[in-house]
Design a protein around this motif. Sequence first.
Motif, mmCIF file in Angstrom:
data_model
loop_
_atom_site.group_PDB
_atom_site.id
_atom_site.type_symbol
_atom_site.label_atom_id
_atom_site.label_comp_id
_atom_site.label_asym_id
_atom_site.label_seq_id
_atom_site.Cartn_x
_atom_site.Cartn_y
_atom_site.Cartn_z
ATOM 1 N N PHE A 148 9.024 14.371 -5.983
ATOM 2 C CA PHE A 148 9.982 15.505 -6.522
ATOM 3 C C PHE A 148 10.572 16.458 -5.476
ATOM 4 O O PHE A 148 8.521 17.470 -5.013
ATOM 5 N N VAL A 149 11.214 16.757 -4.259
ATOM 6 C CA VAL A 149 11.182 17.788 -3.619
ATOM 7 C C VAL A 149 12.198 18.996 -3.644
ATOM 8 O O VAL A 149 12.844 19.343 -3.970
ATOM 9 N N PHE A 150 10.936 20.375 -3.773
ATOM 10 C CA PHE A 150 11.809 21.467 -4.039
ATOM 11 C C PHE A 150 11.427 22.172 -2.378
ATOM 12 O O PHE A 150 11.134 22.353 -1.930
ATOM 13 N N GLY A 151 13.107 23.253 -2.305
ATOM 14 C CA GLY A 151 12.999 23.867 -1.377
ATOM 15 C C GLY A 151 12.754 25.242 -1.157
ATOM 16 O O GLY A 151 12.904 25.367 -2.810
ATOM 17 N N GLY A 152 12.425 25.740 -0.297
ATOM 18 C CA GLY A 152 12.621 27.295 -0.411
ATOM 19 C C GLY A 152 11.880 27.712 1.129
ATOM 20 O O GLY A 152 12.430 27.235 1.867
ATOM 21 N N THR A 153 11.729 29.120 1.201
ATOM 22 C CA THR A 153 11.791 29.822 2.505
ATOM 23 C C THR A 153 10.097 30.165 2.763
ATOM 24 O O THR A 153 8.954 30.114 2.407
ATOM 25 N N ILE A 154 9.941 30.179 4.178
ATOM 26 C CA ILE A 154 8.485 30.623 3.952
ATOM 27 C C ILE A 154 8.198 32.156 4.780
ATOM 28 O O ILE A 154 10.011 31.255 6.639
ATOM 29 N N THR A 155 8.893 33.443 5.262
ATOM 30 C CA THR A 155 8.851 33.737 6.477
ATOM 31 C C THR A 155 7.517 34.321 7.234
ATOM 32 O O THR A 155 6.508 33.758 6.824
ATOM 33 N N ASP A 182 9.650 12.494 15.234
ATOM 34 C CA ASP A 182 8.414 12.087 16.180
ATOM 35 C C ASP A 182 7.280 12.007 15.507
ATOM 36 O O ASP A 182 6.272 12.007 16.141
ATOM 37 N N LEU A 183 7.355 13.346 14.796
ATOM 38 C CA LEU A 183 5.980 13.698 13.443
ATOM 39 C C LEU A 183 5.227 12.793 12.490
ATOM 40 O O LEU A 183 4.693 12.265 12.289
ATOM 41 N N ALA A 184 6.642 13.004 11.462
ATOM 42 C CA ALA A 184 6.171 12.204 10.299
ATOM 43 C C ALA A 184 5.782 10.657 10.313
ATOM 44 O O ALA A 184 7.448 10.347 11.061
ATOM 45 N N PRO A 185 5.323 10.128 9.678
ATOM 46 C CA PRO A 185 5.871 8.585 8.960
ATOM 47 C C PRO A 185 7.430 8.435 9.416
ATOM 48 O O PRO A 185 8.518 9.420 7.883
ATOM 49 N N PRO A 186 8.053 6.936 9.394
ATOM 50 C CA PRO A 186 8.767 6.237 9.105
ATOM 51 C C PRO A 186 10.056 7.692 7.366
ATOM 52 O O PRO A 186 10.962 7.784 7.229
ATOM 53 N N HIS A 187 8.688 6.703 6.189
ATOM 54 C CA HIS A 187 9.435 7.284 5.357
ATOM 55 C C HIS A 187 10.238 8.587 4.727
ATOM 56 O O HIS A 187 10.556 8.964 4.035
ATOM 57 N N ILE A 188 8.800 9.617 5.360
ATOM 58 C CA ILE A 188 9.199 10.823 5.069
ATOM 59 C C ILE A 188 10.274 11.773 5.679
ATOM 60 O O ILE A 188 10.830 12.141 5.740
ATOM 61 N N ALA A 189 9.879 11.239 7.916
ATOM 62 C CA ALA A 189 11.459 12.022 8.365
ATOM 63 C C ALA A 189 12.824 10.380 7.737
ATOM 64 O O ALA A 189 13.397 12.322 7.758
ATOM 65 N N ARG A 190 13.128 9.811 7.427
ATOM 66 C CA ARG A 190 14.519 9.176 6.296
ATOM 67 C C ARG A 190 14.672 9.763 5.379
ATOM 68 O O ARG A 190 15.657 10.403 5.175
ATOM 69 N N ARG A 191 13.538 11.075 4.842
ATOM 70 C CA ARG A 191 14.096 12.138 3.329
ATOM 71 C C ARG A 191 14.463 12.988 4.206
ATOM 72 O O ARG A 191 15.011 14.043 3.279
ATOM 73 N N MET A 192 14.112 13.537 4.800
ATOM 74 C CA MET A 192 14.122 15.038 5.755
ATOM 75 C C MET A 192 16.146 15.204 5.683
ATOM 76 O O MET A 192 16.415 16.053 5.419
ATOM 77 N N TYR A 194 19.327 11.885 -4.543
ATOM 78 C CA TYR A 194 18.627 10.738 -5.593
ATOM 79 C C TYR A 194 18.546 9.403 -4.392
ATOM 80 O O TYR A 194 19.427 9.455 -3.633
ATOM 81 N N LEU A 195 17.041 9.325 -3.891
ATOM 82 C CA LEU A 195 16.839 8.630 -2.391
ATOM 83 C C LEU A 195 16.169 7.406 -3.201
ATOM 84 O O LEU A 195 15.087 7.236 -4.368
ATOM 85 N N GLU A 196 16.280 6.340 -2.424
ATOM 86 C CA GLU A 196 14.823 5.588 -3.228
ATOM 87 C C GLU A 196 14.985 4.831 -1.531
ATOM 88 O O GLU A 196 15.459 4.728 -0.345
ATOM 89 N N ASP A 197 13.393 4.967 -1.335
ATOM 90 C CA ASP A 197 12.121 4.972 0.332
ATOM 91 C C ASP A 197 13.037 5.840 1.424
ATOM 92 O O ASP A 197 13.638 4.855 2.427
ATOM 93 N N GLY A 198 13.545 7.263 0.734
ATOM 94 C CA GLY A 198 13.983 7.714 2.139
ATOM 95 C C GLY A 198 15.590 7.371 2.097
ATOM 96 O O GLY A 198 15.915 8.270 3.040
ATOM 97 N N ARG A 199 16.351 6.351 1.272
ATOM 98 C CA ARG A 199 17.426 6.811 1.780
ATOM 99 C C ARG A 199 17.823 6.415 0.631
ATOM 100 O O ARG A 199 18.498 6.788 -0.594
#
Length: 160
Positions: free
Chosen positions: A91-98, A125-135, A149-154
């Motif tokens: 579960f990914v929750f969105g937000g902000t940081i100052t 370039d930084l994150a593992p593929p499953h994390i990068a796909r999710r972005m 909704y995603l499955e394995d980042g897709r």
Amino acid sequence: MPDLAYLASLPRTRGAAAALLLDDLGRVLLVKPTYKNGWFLPGGVIEEGESPLRACVRECEEELGLVPRLGGLVCVDWGSPHDGVDAVNVFVFGGTITAEEVGRLRLPPDELSDYTLAAPDKIPDLAPPHIARRMVPSLRALGEGRAVYLEDGREPAPSR
């Protein structure tokens, strides 16, 4: 009364929660764990009896030393089982940081070695593929004020 033996026999799926925190320039806060390679969103495992949102807040407090301002759920990503590891619902929750909050980050040295604010196009370039796909879909959903909704980042193909 529920059949407790039957309920106990049902399959289990792990749960995790993460925070997709953007600064005022649209960069994503990533952290570098000491126990695995790559950069990840802050977050972690949902503990027994804990809600995904509460887990996200707790993990950010433990990992960053702050309670994030979260606007809501932006992604549920089902991770398939692999290499003997059970499936997981993230579960990914969105937000902000100052900038001021970034300056006050306190990382637990036994768990995290560094943090960075990364432009979205630099995340692969930084994150593992499953994390990068999710972005990409998560950032799009965050901008649209909805969840994806995603499955394995897709995003899965539409069902017929």
